[in-house]
Design a protein around this motif. Structure first.
Motif, short mmCIF file in Angstrom:
data_model
loop_
_atom_site.label_atom_id
_atom_site.label_comp_id
_atom_site.label_asym_id
_atom_site.label_seq_id
_atom_site.Cartn_x
_atom_site.Cartn_y
_atom_site.Cartn_z
N ARG A 239 0.94 -0.90 0.04
CA ARG A 239 -0.06 0.02 0.04
C ARG A 239 1.20 1.24 0.05
N PHE A 240 2.00 1.25 0.72
CA PHE A 240 2.79 2.46 0.89
C PHE A 240 3.41 2.66 -0.41
N ALA A 241 4.17 1.48 -1.06
CA ALA A 241 4.78 1.60 -2.36
C ALA A 241 3.75 2.18 -3.48
N GLU A 242 2.47 1.61 -3.33
CA GLU A 242 1.52 2.14 -4.43
C GLU A 242 1.32 3.79 -4.12
N LYS A 243 0.97 4.17 -2.93
CA LYS A 243 0.29 5.28 -2.84
C LYS A 243 1.32 6.25 -3.17
N PHE A 244 2.74 5.95 -2.69
CA PHE A 244 3.81 7.08 -2.93
C PHE A 244 4.78 6.74 -4.18
N GLN A 245 4.42 5.67 -5.07
CA GLN A 245 5.07 5.24 -6.12
C GLN A 245 6.65 5.15 -5.59
N ALA A 246 6.71 4.38 -4.28
CA ALA A 246 7.97 4.18 -3.60
C ALA A 246 8.82 3.22 -4.21
N LYS A 247 10.24 3.43 -4.41
CA LYS A 247 11.21 2.36 -4.79
C LYS A 247 11.38 1.46 -3.53
N THR A 248 11.28 0.18 -3.98
CA THR A 248 11.62 -0.84 -3.12
C THR A 248 12.95 -1.51 -3.27
N ILE A 249 13.78 -1.44 -2.20
CA ILE A 249 15.07 -1.96 -2.18
C ILE A 249 14.82 -3.38 -1.27
N ARG A 250 14.97 -4.52 -1.92
CA ARG A 250 14.90 -5.84 -1.12
C ARG A 250 16.21 -6.15 -0.73
N LEU A 251 16.37 -6.47 0.51
CA LEU A 251 17.68 -6.94 1.13
C LEU A 251 17.37 -8.39 1.41
#
Length: 179
Positions: free
Chosen positions: A72-84
């Protein structure tokens, strides 16, 4: 919840906070509940927001957390996800066990295995005991064994409990019994 309510009732207060908030950093994001998620969304509207967390840890569901909060956060803010995908905290056995458990998660993203980086093997145990008192005594015995064998010191060990009030008494009694 009350802060969101205040912002709803007094939008000028929210405006003042949003004008001053430049950077927002939220750690342990997997532990947030819906009210906290809404608060973070409000605060991050005009700020640079960074969230850090592990959606695989949402299995504990502390106070209503769920792994969907990341999506939901990534979608709402078009956030980049960095997977560790490297676990630097746990020993190899613990990472291996967590990967076995994660295979049963519904999300393909959560099923992706982590790689251990520490050289230590670590320890995992599967023990079925009848009572909380039996569990506490077993753990106390295991701790004493580790200390006696020089594997660690008492101050290297922590016991994590969901609730001190409801879960700690058997451990306190067992630790007293074992000195």
């Amino acid at each position: 919840g009350r802060t969101v309510e205040l912002f709803t009732l007094q939008p000028d207060v929210l405006d003042r906070v949003q004008q001053r908030a430049v950077f927002i950093f939220v750690d342990e994001y997997q532990d947030i509940n819906r009210a906290q998620e809404r608060l973070i969304e409000l605060l991050c509207q005009n700020a640079t927001c960074l969230i850090v967390g592990d959606p695989r840890q949402c299995i504990y569901q502390w106070r209503g957390s769920d792994p969907g909060c990341f999506d939901r956060f990534a979608e709402k803010f078009q956030a980049k996800t960095i997977r560790l995908d490297v676990n630097r905290r746990s020993g190899k056995h613990i990472v291996h066990l967590s990967n076995l458990i994660a295979r049963h998660f519904p999300s393909e993203e959560l099923k992706k295995p982590m790689q251990p980086s520490r050289a230590e093997e670590g320890h995992t145990f599967l023990v079925a005991l009848d009572t909380p008192e039996d569990e506490a005594r077993w753990i106390a015995e295991k701790i004493r064994s580790f200390v006696d064998r020089g594997i660690c010191r008492y101050n290297d060990i922590a016991i994590l409990l969901r609730s001190v009030r409801t879960s700690a008494p058997p451990f306190i009694d067992a630790f007293k019994e074992f000195g």
